[in-house]
Design a protein around this motif. Structure first.
Motif, PDB file in Angstrom:
ATOM      1  N   LEU A  21       0.830  -1.215   0.000  1.00 55.16           N
ATOM      2  CA  LEU A  21       0.000   0.000   0.000  1.00 55.16           C
ATOM      3  C   LEU A  21       0.860   1.259   0.000  1.00 55.16           C
ATOM      4  O   LEU A  21       0.572   2.231  -0.717  1.00 55.16           O
ATOM      5  N   LEU A  22       1.900   1.285   0.784  1.00 53.60           N
ATOM      6  CA  LEU A  22       2.783   2.455   0.836  1.00 53.60           C
ATOM      7  C   LEU A  22       3.498   2.677  -0.490  1.00 53.60           C
ATOM      8  O   LEU A  22       3.667   3.819  -0.932  1.00 53.60           O
ATOM      9  N   VAL A  23       3.908   1.607  -1.143  1.00 48.49           N
ATOM     10  CA  VAL A  23       4.582   1.740  -2.446  1.00 48.49           C
ATOM     11  C   VAL A  23       3.619   2.324  -3.477  1.00 48.49           C
ATOM     12  O   VAL A  23       3.966   3.234  -4.236  1.00 48.49           O
ATOM     13  N   VAL A  24       2.399   1.830  -3.508  1.00 48.60           N
ATOM     14  CA  VAL A  24       1.405   2.351  -4.458  1.00 48.60           C
ATOM     15  C   VAL A  24       1.110   3.822  -4.173  1.00 48.60           C
ATOM     16  O   VAL A  24       1.029   4.645  -5.086  1.00 48.60           O
ATOM     17  N   ILE A  30       3.936  10.656  -6.627  1.00 46.39           N
ATOM     18  CA  ILE A  30       4.949  11.139  -7.579  1.00 46.39           C
ATOM     19  C   ILE A  30       4.283  11.499  -8.903  1.00 46.39           C
ATOM     20  O   ILE A  30       4.571  12.552  -9.490  1.00 46.39           O
ATOM     21  N   LEU A  31       3.370  10.657  -9.372  1.00 47.54           N
ATOM     22  CA  LEU A  31       2.646  10.961 -10.618  1.00 47.54           C
ATOM     23  C   LEU A  31       1.812  12.223 -10.479  1.00 47.54           C
ATOM     24  O   LEU A  31       1.754  13.058 -11.383  1.00 47.54           O
ATOM     25  N   PHE A  32       1.142  12.406  -9.341  1.00 44.96           N
ATOM     26  CA  PHE A  32       0.357  13.603  -9.100  1.00 44.96           C
ATOM     27  C   PHE A  32       1.235  14.849  -9.113  1.00 44.96           C
ATOM     28  O   PHE A  32       0.875  15.871  -9.697  1.00 44.96           O
ATOM     29  N   ALA A  33       2.387  14.767  -8.486  1.00 40.20           N
ATOM     30  CA  ALA A  33       3.309  15.915  -8.467  1.00 40.20           C
ATOM     31  C   ALA A  33       3.791  16.246  -9.870  1.00 40.20           C
ATOM     32  O   ALA A  33       3.888  17.424 -10.234  1.00 40.20           O
ATOM     33  N   VAL A  35       2.192  15.699 -12.708  1.00 36.44           N
ATOM     34  CA  VAL A  35       1.067  16.302 -13.430  1.00 36.44           C
ATOM     35  C   VAL A  35       0.850  17.735 -12.968  1.00 36.44           C
ATOM     36  O   VAL A  35       0.625  18.642 -13.779  1.00 36.44           O
ATOM     37  N   LEU A  36       0.947  17.974 -11.686  1.00 36.43           N
ATOM     38  CA  LEU A  36       0.755  19.321 -11.151  1.00 36.43           C
ATOM     39  C   LEU A  36       1.817  20.279 -11.675  1.00 36.43           C
ATOM     40  O   LEU A  36       1.506  21.420 -12.032  1.00 36.43           O
ATOM     41  N   VAL A  37       3.052  19.825 -11.765  1.00 36.10           N
ATOM     42  CA  VAL A  37       4.125  20.660 -12.298  1.00 36.10           C
ATOM     43  C   VAL A  37       3.896  20.920 -13.789  1.00 36.10           C
ATOM     44  O   VAL A  37       4.104  22.027 -14.283  1.00 36.10           O
ATOM     45  N   ALA A  38       3.440  19.921 -14.508  1.00 35.33           N
ATOM     46  CA  ALA A  38       3.206  20.082 -15.945  1.00 35.33           C
ATOM     47  C   ALA A  38       2.058  21.048 -16.216  1.00 35.33           C
ATOM     48  O   ALA A  38       2.122  21.865 -17.134  1.00 35.33           O
ATOM     49  N   VAL A  39       1.015  20.973 -15.425  1.00 34.53           N
ATOM     50  CA  VAL A  39      -0.144  21.837 -15.637  1.00 34.53           C
ATOM     51  C   VAL A  39       0.093  23.223 -15.057  1.00 34.53           C
ATOM     52  O   VAL A  39      -0.210  24.225 -15.697  1.00 34.53           O
ATOM     53  N   ASN A  40       0.643  23.331 -13.867  1.00 37.49           N
ATOM     54  CA  ASN A  40       0.969  24.576 -13.181  1.00 37.49           C
ATOM     55  C   ASN A  40      -0.174  25.600 -13.273  1.00 37.49           C
ATOM     56  O   ASN A  40      -0.120  26.546 -14.052  1.00 37.49           O
TER      57      ASN A  40
END
Length: 164
Positions: A21-24, A30-33, A35-40
């Motif tokens: 669960l922690l790995v997932v 990391i994926l959310f971060a 995407v957030l950086v890409a969209v900004n």
């Protein structure tokens, strides 16, 4: 023939372990971060505000030029060779600076000259402006009455001005 009952080989049901669960969760964050950086969204909002500012100053320049065309080349009263804030209330503009320009002692009120005949209402900066102090500066050149309108508070260190 005698039927023998089958013995059931039930295996215990296993769930996810805490480590799994922690790995997932780490992978998802990391994926959310990324995407957030890409969209900004903050940068997107600042770019949208700058686009509105460009449209607003084009509207003001075109309205002033239409006024001058209808009045034998005469510009609205108050537009001088020094940059003034477009507004309607002297106290709202007094001491205002415009993108590094020296403080202005007065506004230039274009409301009666260009609104509502040439533009429905005087546009103002989407973040810092209001109808009394638009946060757009206007001036004319000394030689050929060309009009320059600039945004006083652009985002992203942009320079937003139009000269016609």
């Amino acid at each position: 023939m005698l039927l023998k009952p089958k013995t059931q080989n039930l295996k215990p049901v296993q769930g996810f372990t805490l480590i799994e669960l922690l790995v997932v969760m780490a992978i998802l964050s990391i994926l959310f971060a990324l995407v957030l950086v890409a969209v900004n969204p903050v940068r997107q909002t600042q770019q949208a505000n700058n686009l509105k500012r460009r449209g607003d100053i084009n509207t003001i320049v075109n309205a002033v030029n239409q006024y001058a065309a209808d009045n034998a080349g005469t510009l609205p009263t108050g537009i001088t060779t020094s940059l003034k804030i477009v507004g309607t209330t002297l106290s709202a503009c007094d001491g205002s600076t415009c993108a590094g320009e020296f403080p202005q002692a007065a506004c230039v009120d274009l409301e009666g000259a260009i609104a509502p005949q040439y533009v429905a209402s005087i546009p103002y900066d989407p973040v810092t402006g209001n109808s009394s102090n638009t946060r757009y500066g206007i001036k004319k050149s000394g030689t050929n009455n060309r009009i320059t309108v600039k945004s006083c508070d652009p985002d992203l260190s942009a320079t937003i001005n139009v000269t016609q």
